[in-house]
Design an enzyme around this catalytic site. Structure first.
Site, PDB file in Angstrom:
ATOM      1  N   SER A 218       0.870  -1.183   0.000  1.00 15.61           N
ATOM      2  CA  SER A 218       0.000   0.000   0.000  1.00 15.61           C
ATOM      3  C   SER A 218       0.899   1.222   0.000  1.00 15.61           C
ATOM      4  O   SER A 218       2.053   1.159   0.469  1.00 15.61           O
ATOM      5  CB  SER A 218      -0.852   0.016   1.273  1.00 15.61           C
ATOM      6  OG  SER A 218      -1.434   1.286   1.457  1.00 15.61           O
TER       7      SER A 218
ATOM      8  N   TYR B 274      -0.867  -0.691  10.426  1.00 10.87           N
ATOM      9  CA  TYR B 274      -1.157  -1.030   9.027  1.00 10.87           C
ATOM     10  C   TYR B 274       0.046  -0.678   8.136  1.00 10.87           C
ATOM     11  O   TYR B 274       0.502  -1.488   7.326  1.00 10.87           O
ATOM     12  CB  TYR B 274      -2.407  -0.257   8.590  1.00 10.87           C
ATOM     13  CG  TYR B 274      -2.881  -0.528   7.189  1.00 10.87           C
ATOM     14  CD1 TYR B 274      -3.594  -1.677   6.876  1.00 10.87           C
ATOM     15  CD2 TYR B 274      -2.635   0.388   6.166  1.00 10.87           C
ATOM     16  CE1 TYR B 274      -4.048  -1.909   5.573  1.00 10.87           C
ATOM     17  CE2 TYR B 274      -3.079   0.163   4.872  1.00 10.87           C
ATOM     18  CZ  TYR B 274      -3.780  -0.988   4.583  1.00 10.87           C
ATOM     19  OH  TYR B 274      -4.224  -1.216   3.302  1.00 10.87           O
TER      20      TYR B 274
HETATM   21  N1  LIG Z   1      -8.737   0.208  -0.664  1.00  6.03           N
HETATM   22  C1  LIG Z   1      -7.595   0.900  -0.655  1.00  6.03           C
HETATM   23  O1  LIG Z   1      -7.566   2.131  -0.750  1.00  6.03           O
HETATM   24  C2  LIG Z   1      -6.292   0.162  -0.538  1.00  6.03           C
HETATM   25  C3  LIG Z   1      -5.095   0.879  -0.746  1.00  6.03           C
HETATM   26  C4  LIG Z   1      -3.893   0.201  -0.643  1.00  6.03           C
HETATM   27  C5  LIG Z   1      -3.876  -1.142  -0.365  1.00  6.03           C
HETATM   28  N2  LIG Z   1      -5.049  -1.811  -0.146  1.00  6.03           N
HETATM   29  C6  LIG Z   1      -4.980  -3.238   0.127  1.00  6.03           C
HETATM   30  O2  LIG Z   1      -5.711  -3.915  -0.879  1.00  6.03           O
HETATM   31  C7  LIG Z   1      -6.271  -5.114  -0.319  1.00  6.03           C
HETATM   32  C8  LIG Z   1      -7.779  -5.129  -0.524  1.00  6.03           C
HETATM   33  O3  LIG Z   1      -8.345  -3.956   0.004  1.00  6.03           O
HETATM   34  P1  LIG Z   1      -9.921  -3.717   0.094  1.00  6.03           P
HETATM   35  O4  LIG Z   1     -10.126  -2.260   0.071  1.00  6.03           O
HETATM   36  O5  LIG Z   1     -10.624  -4.577  -0.875  1.00  6.03           O
HETATM   37  O6  LIG Z   1     -10.168  -4.220   1.608  1.00  6.03           O
HETATM   38  P2  LIG Z   1     -11.209  -5.266   2.280  1.00  6.03           P
HETATM   39  O7  LIG Z   1     -10.995  -5.159   3.741  1.00  6.03           O
HETATM   40  O8  LIG Z   1     -12.560  -5.028   1.741  1.00  6.03           O
HETATM   41  O9  LIG Z   1     -10.714  -6.685   1.736  1.00  6.03           O
HETATM   42  C9  LIG Z   1      -9.847  -7.522   2.452  1.00  6.03           C
HETATM   43  C10 LIG Z   1     -10.388  -8.930   2.434  1.00  6.03           C
HETATM   44  O10 LIG Z   1      -9.476  -9.765   3.173  1.00  6.03           O
HETATM   45  C11 LIG Z   1     -10.228 -10.662   3.959  1.00  6.03           C
HETATM   46  N3  LIG Z   1      -9.433 -11.126   5.106  1.00  6.03           N
HETATM   47  C12 LIG Z   1      -9.071 -10.396   6.189  1.00  6.03           C
HETATM   48  N4  LIG Z   1      -8.379 -11.163   7.041  1.00  6.03           N
HETATM   49  C13 LIG Z   1      -8.284 -12.396   6.488  1.00  6.03           C
HETATM   50  C14 LIG Z   1      -7.677 -13.613   6.887  1.00  6.03           C
HETATM   51  N5  LIG Z   1      -7.016 -13.713   8.057  1.00  6.03           N
HETATM   52  N6  LIG Z   1      -7.755 -14.690   6.068  1.00  6.03           N
HETATM   53  C15 LIG Z   1      -8.447 -14.604   4.884  1.00  6.03           C
HETATM   54  N7  LIG Z   1      -9.048 -13.472   4.455  1.00  6.03           N
HETATM   55  C16 LIG Z   1      -8.966 -12.377   5.250  1.00  6.03           C
HETATM   56  C17 LIG Z   1     -11.448  -9.859   4.378  1.00  6.03           C
HETATM   57  O11 LIG Z   1     -12.519 -10.705   4.809  1.00  6.03           O
HETATM   58  C18 LIG Z   1     -11.754  -9.069   3.118  1.00  6.03           C
HETATM   59  O12 LIG Z   1     -12.652  -9.765   2.279  1.00  6.03           O
HETATM   60  C19 LIG Z   1      -5.831  -5.133   1.138  1.00  6.03           C
HETATM   61  O13 LIG Z   1      -4.605  -5.829   1.244  1.00  6.03           O
HETATM   62  C20 LIG Z   1      -5.607  -3.672   1.429  1.00  6.03           C
HETATM   63  O14 LIG Z   1      -4.739  -3.491   2.519  1.00  6.03           O
HETATM   64  C21 LIG Z   1      -6.256  -1.191  -0.227  1.00  6.03           C
END
Ligand SMILES: NC(=O)c1ccc[n+]([C@@H]2O[C@H](COP(=O)([O-])OP(=O)(O)OC[C@H]3O[C@@H](n4cnc5c(N)ncnc54)[C@H](O)[C@@H]3O)[C@@H](O)[C@H]2O)c1
Length: 258
Positions: free
Chosen positions: A141, A163
């Site tokens: 991220s 995070y």
């Molecule tokens: N949305 C953003 O702006 C952004 C920016 C940078 C990075 N990210 C990264 O992108 C990825 C997806 O982000 P998102 O916005 O879709 O978030 P989100 O929280 O909606 O998706 C994360 C998913 O991971 C699953 N999860 C959590 N813990 C788990 C575990 N122990 N085992 C299996 N599954 C598990 C959750 O149930 C969820 O479905 C993440 O790694 C997040 O950190 C997101």
């Protein structure tokens, strides 16, 4: 189709950006395992892919558990006969508790958001070797990098700190895994997305910060989940066959690390 006959695992694929990666990989011809703790959501994504004629399976697993992740990889292999791509996307993000500043919570964050990536990488390693290589994509991220704009709050709470610590660890881990995987033609790269308008972002990131990041983006925009899927396909496919150990920032031009 860039991923025809490949088998891909997308962790955290039940919702948000992970769902977009799963749908796009299927569009590109891969069979996709949607791995998540959120069983219902994963099954919905499985059904969405099946409706379009793709191959998919939803598997409930916890990426921070070696036992659960090893079992998950075996299930994928039993079902589809091979594993070529691992999208290490699962993280505590939607469920992030910004009020918990305990060391116990920090450990949990590192367990899932950092160690989960190593655990799943190890779980698929022998299967990728079996087919002569593979591609692992770790999700970092831009939270891993110091904030570039004056006036932006720096790690204004412990949740962001935990995070960011985990996500910066992903950059290091990606290089380390790339060294280990290289001799077996297992490539390991990462994507560091900028602010992406998933449900999680809408819940976790205050509107003011989103507006500030948007204003600082050279392309003048935040991202939608689908915007990240092209980079994911590139890293998953032969198009990036000489690239490993890299973290690609995809953020509409806020952080310019290169
Ligand atoms: N949305 C953003 O702006 C952004 C920016 C940078 C990075 N990210 C990264 O992108 C990825 C997806 O982000 P998102 O916005 O879709 O978030 P989100 O929280 O909606 O998706 C994360 C998913 O991971 C699953 N999860 C959590 N813990 C788990 C575990 N122990 N085992 C299996 N599954 C598990 C959750 O149930 C969820 O479905 C993440 O790694 C997040 O950190 C997101």
């Amino acid at each position: 189709m860039k991923l025809k006959d490949k088998v891909a695992i997308v962790t955290g694929g039940a919702q948000g950006i992970g769902r977009a990666y799963a749908l796009r990989f299927a569009e590109e011809g891969a069979a996709v395992a949607i791995v998540d703790l959120r069983d219902e959501g994963a099954k919905k994504v499985e059904a969405e892919i099946a409706e379009k004629g793709g191959r998919a399976v939803a598997i409930k697993a916890d990426v921070s558990s070696e036992e659960s992740s090893n079992d998950m990889a075996k299930q994928v292999h039993d079902r589809f006969g091979r594993i070529d791509i691992l999208m290490n996307n699962a993280a505590i993000y939607y469920d992030m508790d910004l009020t918990d500043s305990s060391i116990e919570y920090l450990r949990k964050m590192l367990d899932v958001n950092l160690l989960g990536i190593l655990i799943c990488g190890r779980a698929v390693f022998s299967y990728m070797r079996e087919v002569g290589g593979g591609s692992i994509i770790n999700i970092s991220s831009t939270a891993a990098y110091p904030l570039p704009m004056p006036g932006m709050p720096v790690a204004e709470n412990f949740g962001n700190y935990a995070y960011g610590l985990a996500k910066s660890g992903v950059v290091f881990l990606t290089k380390n895994m790339a060294r280990t995987g290289g001799p077996h033609n297992i490539r390991v790269n990462a994507i560091a997305p900028g602010v992406t308008m998933s449900e999680a972002t809408k819940k976790v990131v205050p509107d003011g910060i989103i507006e500030m990041l948007k204003a600082g983006a050279s392309l003048g925009s935040t991202l939608e989940p689908w915007d990240l899927t092209g980079t994911a396909v590139y890293l998953a496919s032969e198009d990036s066959k000489m690239m490993t150990g890299q973290t690609l920032v995809v953020d509409a031009g806020v952080w310019m690390n290169g």
